[in-house]
Write an enzyme that holds these catalytic residues in place. Structure first.
Site, PDB file in Angstrom:
ATOM      1  N   SER A 200      32.686  49.100 102.811  1.00 27.56           N
ATOM      2  CA  SER A 200      32.753  48.417 101.521  1.00 27.56           C
ATOM      3  C   SER A 200      33.443  47.079 101.772  1.00 27.56           C
ATOM      4  O   SER A 200      33.934  46.837 102.889  1.00 27.56           O
ATOM      5  CB  SER A 200      33.583  49.247 100.541  1.00 27.56           C
ATOM      6  OG  SER A 200      34.924  49.313 101.015  1.00 27.56           O
TER       7      SER A 200
ATOM      8  N   GLU B 204      20.410  47.347  93.792  1.00 30.88           N
ATOM      9  CA  GLU B 204      20.881  48.445  92.931  1.00 30.88           C
ATOM     10  C   GLU B 204      20.561  48.150  91.477  1.00 30.88           C
ATOM     11  O   GLU B 204      20.766  47.042  90.993  1.00 30.88           O
ATOM     12  CB  GLU B 204      22.381  48.647  93.138  1.00 30.88           C
ATOM     13  CG  GLU B 204      22.945  49.764  92.270  1.00 30.88           C
ATOM     14  CD  GLU B 204      24.331  50.217  92.710  1.00 30.88           C
ATOM     15  OE1 GLU B 204      24.660  50.092  93.898  1.00 30.88           O
ATOM     16  OE2 GLU B 204      25.079  50.692  91.844  1.00 30.88           O
TER      17      GLU B 204
ATOM     18  N   ASP C 183      25.062  44.517  95.576  1.00 29.39           N
ATOM     19  CA  ASP C 183      25.270  45.293  94.356  1.00 29.39           C
ATOM     20  C   ASP C 183      25.596  44.360  93.200  1.00 29.39           C
ATOM     21  O   ASP C 183      26.744  43.997  92.970  1.00 29.39           O
ATOM     22  CB  ASP C 183      26.404  46.304  94.579  1.00 29.39           C
ATOM     23  CG  ASP C 183      26.674  47.138  93.343  1.00 29.39           C
ATOM     24  OD1 ASP C 183      26.035  46.884  92.294  1.00 29.39           O
ATOM     25  OD2 ASP C 183      27.516  48.029  93.408  1.00 29.39           O
TER      26      ASP C 183
ATOM     27  N   HIS D 149      29.865  57.716  91.523  1.00 27.11           N
ATOM     28  CA  HIS D 149      30.672  57.503  92.730  1.00 27.11           C
ATOM     29  C   HIS D 149      31.921  58.372  92.687  1.00 27.11           C
ATOM     30  O   HIS D 149      32.546  58.516  91.644  1.00 27.11           O
ATOM     31  CB  HIS D 149      31.096  56.033  92.834  1.00 27.11           C
ATOM     32  CG  HIS D 149      30.145  55.204  93.622  1.00 27.11           C
ATOM     33  ND1 HIS D 149      29.840  53.912  93.275  1.00 27.11           N
ATOM     34  CD2 HIS D 149      29.438  55.467  94.749  1.00 27.11           C
ATOM     35  CE1 HIS D 149      28.981  53.428  94.165  1.00 27.11           C
ATOM     36  NE2 HIS D 149      28.716  54.353  95.063  1.00 27.11           N
ATOM     37  N   GLY D 150      32.274  58.931  93.833  1.00 23.74           N
ATOM     38  CA  GLY D 150      33.525  59.682  93.922  1.00 23.74           C
ATOM     39  C   GLY D 150      33.344  61.146  93.548  1.00 23.74           C
ATOM     40  O   GLY D 150      32.234  61.662  93.449  1.00 23.74           O
TER      41      GLY D 150
ATOM     42  N   ASP E 186      28.342  47.711 102.489  1.00 24.29           N
ATOM     43  CA  ASP E 186      28.170  48.664 101.394  1.00 24.29           C
ATOM     44  C   ASP E 186      28.667  48.117 100.053  1.00 24.29           C
ATOM     45  O   ASP E 186      29.858  47.848  99.900  1.00 24.29           O
ATOM     46  CB  ASP E 186      28.943  49.950 101.772  1.00 24.29           C
ATOM     47  CG  ASP E 186      28.623  51.116 100.862  1.00 24.29           C
ATOM     48  OD1 ASP E 186      27.543  51.104 100.244  1.00 24.29           O
ATOM     49  OD2 ASP E 186      29.447  52.039 100.783  1.00 24.29           O
ATOM     50  N   HIS E 187      27.772  47.929  99.122  1.00 22.32           N
ATOM     51  CA  HIS E 187      28.114  47.385  97.791  1.00 22.32           C
ATOM     52  C   HIS E 187      28.817  46.034  97.877  1.00 22.32           C
ATOM     53  O   HIS E 187      29.876  45.855  97.264  1.00 22.32           O
ATOM     54  CB  HIS E 187      28.988  48.358  96.992  1.00 22.32           C
ATOM     55  CG  HIS E 187      28.308  49.633  96.635  1.00 22.32           C
ATOM     56  ND1 HIS E 187      27.351  49.736  95.653  1.00 22.32           N
ATOM     57  CD2 HIS E 187      28.426  50.875  97.164  1.00 22.32           C
ATOM     58  CE1 HIS E 187      26.930  50.989  95.584  1.00 22.32           C
ATOM     59  NE2 HIS E 187      27.553  51.698  96.495  1.00 22.32           N
TER      60      HIS E 187
ATOM     61  N   ASN F  96      31.202  59.233 100.973  1.00 26.55           N
ATOM     62  CA  ASN F  96      32.417  58.515 101.332  1.00 26.55           C
ATOM     63  C   ASN F  96      33.651  59.314 100.926  1.00 26.55           C
ATOM     64  O   ASN F  96      34.467  59.689 101.757  1.00 26.55           O
ATOM     65  CB  ASN F  96      32.431  57.119 100.672  1.00 26.55           C
ATOM     66  CG  ASN F  96      33.585  56.261 101.166  1.00 26.55           C
ATOM     67  OD1 ASN F  96      34.373  56.670 102.003  1.00 26.55           O
ATOM     68  ND2 ASN F  96      33.707  55.057 100.633  1.00 26.55           N
TER      69      ASN F  96
ATOM     70  N   HIS G 126      23.449  57.451  96.083  1.00 26.40           N
ATOM     71  CA  HIS G 126      24.873  57.114  96.221  1.00 26.40           C
ATOM     72  C   HIS G 126      25.703  58.162  95.498  1.00 26.40           C
ATOM     73  O   HIS G 126      25.223  58.826  94.585  1.00 26.40           O
ATOM     74  CB  HIS G 126      25.152  55.744  95.593  1.00 26.40           C
ATOM     75  CG  HIS G 126      24.678  54.620  96.436  1.00 26.40           C
ATOM     76  ND1 HIS G 126      25.540  53.823  97.149  1.00 26.40           N
ATOM     77  CD2 HIS G 126      23.438  54.184  96.718  1.00 26.40           C
ATOM     78  CE1 HIS G 126      24.836  52.930  97.816  1.00 26.40           C
ATOM     79  NE2 HIS G 126      23.554  53.113  97.570  1.00 26.40           N
TER      80      HIS G 126
HETATM   81 ZN   LIG Z   1      27.642  53.744  96.864  1.00 24.63          ZN
END
Ligand SMILES: [Zn+2]
Length: 290
Positions: free
Chosen positions: A48, A140, A102, A187-188, A80-81, A241, A217
């Site tokens: 990232s 994206e 992104d 995300h997450g 990434d992004h 991630n 993602h």
């Molecule tokens: Zn992502």
């Protein structure tokens, strides 16, 4: 073979290439070794903007080059992004193999203009000195909520989803190789709700726009069944991630808890890398067997 060739093979044969993030050399080694040992055809590793700042972009490129040669395994480095043209340009210039621009928080028309600018720059400058021979670019669309952390709850609504007609317009106007889309993913990791994919919605998108690679993602926190169903429906690249960060951090905590006086980094980092390797191997088996 270039990255897009590996993605094409994945698409033809119904599996997915893994994408894992790193910000230190030990984690990178753990990811690459695990992928090779588990029989993955290739791996994408990403930084990232924050991770890139920590490890250094030139350093990341140099590390990838060494691991590729040393372990004789195809490793591709992804920005990434990345959020701005300047950051994407910097990644192309130092030799990244892949970019995710992104701009999904911008209105669609602005997202298209910025993404196209990055695609054009990558196409024009790939294969020139110091740069990757072929740069794969991902755009994206849709509102991918969350961040690479453990959170309690995130509200997601149908209006966040990528719409088939918008994906079609976006791919046509930008010429991207890959699309990051939203169909229930966040995300997450969320702890107080179940994260669930809307596979039927994804099928509508891939039916309307088949000629691009689709990327999932925010796979941390999804069930294996959901990930498998997404790959079966045509996802060719899966991002993990947060689960890796959790495994690494817990591994370090445990090692230092067991031996509080340990001061030799490789002795308390080693067990954490073992945890990373176990997790990555498990994910590769999931991606290859759908
Ligand atoms: Zn992502």
């Amino acid at each position: 073979m270039i990255l897009n060739d590996y993605l094409k093979d994945a698409k033809t044969n119904g599996y997915a290439i893994g994408h894992f993030n790193f910000s230190t050399a030990d984690v990178l080694r753990g990811i690459v070794e695990a992928c090779k040992e588990s029989g993955a055809p290739a791996v994408m590793v990403g930084t990232s903007e924050g991770e890139a700042r920590f490890v250094g972009m030139k350093e990341a490129v140099a590390l990838i080059k060494v691991f590729r040669e040393d372990l004789d395994f195809p490793v591709f480095l992804n920005a990434d992004h990345f959020k701005s043209f300047e950051k994407c340009k910097e990644a192309v210039d130092v030799g990244y193999d892949s970019i995710i621009i992104d701009a999904s928080k911008l209105p669609n028309e602005e997202n298209i203009v910025l993404t196209k600018k990055v695609v054009d720059y990558a196409r024009l400058h790939q294969n020139s000195e110091g740069r990757s021979p072929n740069i794969s670019v991902e755009g994206e669309l849709g509102y991918l909520r969350g961040s690479s952390e453990v959170q309690k709850k995130i509200e997601i609504s149908l209006s966040d989803y990528s719409k088939p007609e918008e994906v079609s317009d976006f791919v046509l106007k930008t010429g991207v190789d890959r699309m990051a889309i939203v169909f229930g993913n966040i995300h997450g990791i969320v702890t107080e709700q179940e994260e669930k994919l809307d596979i039927e919605h994804f099928k509508k998108i891939i039916t309307a726009v088949p000629n691009v690679f689709y990327v999932l993602h925010g796979a941390s926190g999804l069930s294996d069944d959901d990930v498998r169903a997404a790959i079966k429906a045509g996802i060719t690249n899966v991002h993990f991630n947060t689960e890796l960060r959790v495994a690494y951090t817990e591994g370090i905590h445990k090692a230092l808890h067991d031996k509080p006086d340990e001061t030799t980094p490789y002795k308390y980092l080693g067990p954490a890398i073992d945890e990373i390797k176990k997790l990555v191997s498990r994910k590769i088996k999931l991606f290859m067997r759908t």
